[in-house]
Design an enzyme around this catalytic site. Structure first.
Site, PDB file in Angstrom:
ATOM      1  N   ASP A   1      34.654 -33.152  34.180  1.00 38.62           N
ATOM      2  CA  ASP A   1      34.657 -33.293  32.725  1.00 38.62           C
ATOM      3  C   ASP A   1      35.122 -32.000  32.053  1.00 38.62           C
ATOM      4  O   ASP A   1      35.143 -30.921  32.672  1.00 38.62           O
ATOM      5  CB  ASP A   1      33.232 -33.658  32.269  1.00 38.62           C
ATOM      6  CG  ASP A   1      33.213 -34.568  31.061  1.00 38.62           C
ATOM      7  OD1 ASP A   1      34.187 -34.549  30.292  1.00 38.62           O
ATOM      8  OD2 ASP A   1      32.210 -35.285  30.884  1.00 38.62           O
TER       9      ASP A   1
ATOM     10  N   ASP B   1      35.138 -42.647  26.095  1.00 36.09           N
ATOM     11  CA  ASP B   1      33.686 -42.856  26.167  1.00 36.09           C
ATOM     12  C   ASP B   1      33.287 -44.161  25.508  1.00 36.09           C
ATOM     13  O   ASP B   1      32.115 -44.526  25.518  1.00 36.09           O
ATOM     14  CB  ASP B   1      32.951 -41.699  25.479  1.00 36.09           C
ATOM     15  CG  ASP B   1      32.773 -40.519  26.415  1.00 36.09           C
ATOM     16  OD1 ASP B   1      33.017 -40.681  27.627  1.00 36.09           O
ATOM     17  OD2 ASP B   1      32.397 -39.434  25.936  1.00 36.09           O
TER      18      ASP B   1
HETATM   19  C1  GLA Z   1      31.231 -36.603  28.342  1.00 35.51           C
HETATM   20  C2  GLA Z   1      31.849 -37.734  29.138  1.00 35.51           C
HETATM   21  C3  GLA Z   1      30.849 -38.823  29.379  1.00 35.51           C
HETATM   22  C4  GLA Z   1      29.633 -38.251  30.088  1.00 35.51           C
HETATM   23  C5  GLA Z   1      29.090 -37.084  29.307  1.00 35.51           C
HETATM   24  C6  GLA Z   1      28.017 -36.370  30.078  1.00 35.51           C
HETATM   25  O1  GLA Z   1      30.945 -37.000  27.049  1.00 35.51           O
HETATM   26  O2  GLA Z   1      32.984 -38.219  28.488  1.00 35.51           O
HETATM   27  O3  GLA Z   1      31.412 -39.859  30.129  1.00 35.51           O
HETATM   28  O4  GLA Z   1      30.021 -37.850  31.378  1.00 35.51           O
HETATM   29  O5  GLA Z   1      30.073 -36.125  28.989  1.00 35.51           O
HETATM   30  O6  GLA Z   1      27.496 -35.295  29.389  1.00 35.51           O
END
Ligand code: GLA
Length: 723
Positions: free
Chosen positions: A449, A513
């Site tokens: 990430d 997301d």
């Molecule tokens: C980001 C990612 C999510 C998740 C969160 C975890 O927002 O896009 O999918 O992994 O971090 O903190």
């Protein structure tokens, strides 16, 4: 010198040099083998203009009187004084072609500058352009911009690019091309939620499957610009460049700066032709993912930071029972990470939550026959972490000194900062930690990430997004080399890092997301314009979306995830009874059809009713064609909202072999689904539903079939079997 002529899959690229500098005389339809003397293309000299023909150079230059955006901007710093050699005059030194790659070297000996351009026309028609500038002089040369551009034909009058935000990535916008420059700038230090994955110029009204289109993509994960530039004489260039910060690239004598690659495709059959060129290139790469793409269960929307061994073992068991093949433990497993305020950088398993380490969970996951995946965010650091306390100087900021010594920190973003990967010690620390995790645990997959913009991003007080981007790439590369069997997903607050630079070193992107199926239809359609579905994660989320609060039927969520790399992000322990049976059925359907979904040609119909999205995947007819009885295509008919018409009406299914006969049947819903209480289809079904329809590809493409009356925010899935 003879022009260089590269040809492939219906596209020609002609690079001519007869005017002293290299120029692309044609990029578009295949011209056949013979070219005329290209001097016939020399433009007239209009009144009140330079007394010379003005080429639209491969590197457009003011020294040729080009009045649009220049290809190279920079200047020499001599005896400490900047501003010299501000205008170079590049002339061809050599222009050669080997197969479908041309190499053009242009130089200005007086300015001490050489630009080398590599142009490759890949077998499926995708063009790859790489420019590099070398300082041949005896003093430093500061590069402010090295752009990569292509000319588009005069009948390209409309532009389509993409924009977005968190949970709404890659939505299209279009307008007519006017005189002047349309620039899309990304200053996020990452690709960005709003970054335009594709810049497509085309003939009036070009669509999914009609019109001529010339499209570019910039393969870069840092600051960048993409633009369409129509100059006063009517010519239009499209292209892109890295957006360099102050003095980020100061070339010492003999040094070279290589600009990000620009990928480009031409199509005379709309955007689907562009997609075909990109997919064909992706799939021919030796390191492209091979084999079935495993069904994923990601824990984020199931448990968030609430990690507990017993719960997660239960979740793993429930997932395995459904047919899940990869279990991914998301954020929350490392030291101090009870919420998003702390812990980034401390890449050790949190002993207070995981007294036995991750091993008990990993062993349970593996015992269920699943792979184990882990979330990491290696480029980041929390102020509240042991590593930040030990090395405050590793936190990136605009000042030369650490924030502990009075330096300023950039504004926090999700309560976090960026770790300075340009600092070799910091880079090594991060490498060692992730490397150790991968060595000490049976981890098959990393969800990598990157959750913030790089603001005021400096190293030792000087702008360093450029160096940080390269250092991050090096980190990916080194970890991949050390652990070649570990697959990596590129996530960035959802889909803020989706580009061909990151995809050279990762195996999938997290598109967004947002797991709301309605939003996902658009996000995936436009992500899929460039990136093939086997590389685009799509998960079934909870019935009511956590990011939009919309509630959707399981079938709509499943049919949406179906056309990507399928998975779930949901506490599936709570899924029981008929709903669980239906979920199992979708997982089985995905497993049965993933080989086709992940190798076929993408088809998007130009549905006249704007409340409908009709898209599918058609098996490529190679190696003797599709055997009779095999699945030849899958289509989804998606109703996004109500429309003026009472009926969905006839829907055409394009992209099929016109002379081949197909049997069309509903894969979802079938009569058995009625038992689950589905109401997505109104009481009066169309006549062909009972036993399927038989027709050839020409009929299905030109006439189509009437579809059942569909409720909004629902979808049906069709299977076409070859005769
Ligand atoms: C980001 C990612 C999510 C998740 C969160 C975890 O927002 O896009 O999918 O992994 O971090 O903190």
């Amino acid at each position: 010198m003879q022009p260089l002529h590269l040809r492939s899959a219906g596209t020609s690229l002609v690079v001519s040099t007869h005017r002293g500098e290299a120029e692309i005389s044609h990029w578009g339809a295949d011209l056949g083998e013979t070219l005329p003397d290209l001097a016939i293309l020399n433009e007239p000299i209009p009144p009140s203009s330079a007394d010379a023909n003005v080429p639209a150079g491969l590197i457009p230059q003011a020294s040729s009187s080009w009045q649009g955006r220049p290809g190279l901007r920079g200047h020499r710093v001599t005896d400490g004084m900047p501003g010299f050699d501000f205008s170079v005059r590049l002339r061809v030194v050599s222009a050669t072609a080997d197969g479908n790659t041309a190499v053009v070297v242009q130089s200005d000996p007086d300015a001490g500058i050489t630009v080398t351009s590599h142009l490759t026309l890949h077998p499926g028609g995708l063009l790859e352009l790489r420019n590099a500038v070398t300082n041949d002089g005896t003093s430093p040369f500061q590069v402010d911009e090295l752009a990569t551009v292509l000319p588009v034909a005069p009948d390209a009058v409309e532009l389509l690019d993409l924009t977005g935000r968190w949970c709404r990535e890659r939505h299209p916008q279009r307008h007519s091309i006017q005189q002047g420059t349309w620039v899309r700038t990304g200053r996020h230090g990452r690709t960005g939620h709003d970054s335009s994955l594709l810049f497509a110029a085309g003939t009036a009204g070009f669509g999914n499957r009609h019109g001529k289109v010339w499209a570019t993509h910039l393969a870069w994960s840092g600051n960048h610009e993409q633009f369409a530039d129509r100059v006063g004489d009517g010519r239009t260039m499209i292209g892109g460049s890295e957006l360099l910060g102050p003095a980020e690239v100061l070339l010492q004598p003999g040094e070279t700066y290589t600009a990000p690659a620009l990928f480009a495709a031409y199509s005379d059959r709309g955007l689907d032709g562009i997609t075909e060129a990109f997919y064909s290139w992706f799939r021919a790469r030796p390191h492209h993912v091979a084999g079935p793409r495993p069904v994923v269960l990601n824990t984020w929307e199931a448990v968030y930071f609430d990690h507990n061994l017993e719960t997660l073992i239960e979740l793993a068991g429930s997932a395995a029972d459904l047919g899940v093949e990869r279990f991914v433990l998301d954020d929350g497993w490392f030291r101090g990470r009870r919420n998003d305020h702390a812990g980034l950088g401390d890449w050790y398993v949190d002993e207070s939550v995981w007294p036995g380490g991750l091993t008990p969970l990993i062993e349970a996951v593996i015992a269920h026959g699943m792979e184990f995946g882990l979330w990491v965010e290696p480029e980041m650091i929390s102020i509240n972490s042991d590593i930040a306390r030990a090395h405050p100087e590793w936190i990136v900021g605009p000042s030369a000194s650490s924030y502990k010594d009075g330096g300023r920190l950039p504004v926090e973003w999700r309560h976090q900062h960026v770790i300075d990967l340009v600092n070799p010690d910091a880079w090594q620390y991060v490498f060692d930690r992730i490397d150790a995790l991968l060595r000490d645990n049976k981890i098959s997959y990393l969800k990598w990430d990157q959750n913030r913009d790089l603001l005021e991003h400096g190293h030792s007080g000087r702008a360093s997004v450029h160096q940080q981007t390269l250092a991050a790439y090096r980190l990916f590369d080194a970890l991949r080399e050390a652990h070649p069997s570990v697959e990596i997903e590129s996530c960035s607050s959802g889909g803020a890092r989706v580009d061909l630079g990151i995809l050279e070193r990762t195996d999938r992107v997290w598109a967004s997301d947002c797991n709301d199926a309605l939003e996902r239809q658009t996000i995936q359609r436009w992500t899929g314009m460039v990136v093939p579905p086997e590389l685009v994660g799509g998960h079934i989320g909870p019935s009511t979306s956590h990011t939009t609060a919309r509630t959707h039927d399981l079938s709509f969520r499943a049919i949406t995830a179906f056309f990507g790399h399928f998975g779930m992000e949901w506490d599936v322990r709570s899924v029981t009874g008929a709903e669980r049976e239906e979920l199992k059925r979708f997982i089985t359907l995905y497993k049965e059809h993933r080989a086709l979904i992940h190798s076929g040609l993408a088809v998007r119909a130009d549905a006249p009713d704007e409340s409908l999205m009709v898209h599918g995947v058609v098996a490529p007819e190679h190696d003797g064609g599709i055997p009779a009885g095999a699945t030849a295509a899958l289509f989804a008919v998606v109703k996004t909202r109500t429309s003026f018409a009472e009926q969905v009406g006839r829907v055409s299914l394009p992209g099929l072999d016109p002379s081949r006969t197909y049997r069309v049947e509903l894969l979802f819903p079938t009569p058995v689904d009625a038992d689950y209480g589905h109401t997505i289809i109104e009481a009066q079904p169309v006549s062909w539903l009972a036993s399927g329809a038989e027709a050839n590809g020409r009929f299905l493409g030109e006439v189509g079939l009437p579809m059942p009356v569909l409720h909004p925010e629902h979808a049906i899935l069709l299977r076409l079997t070859a005769f």
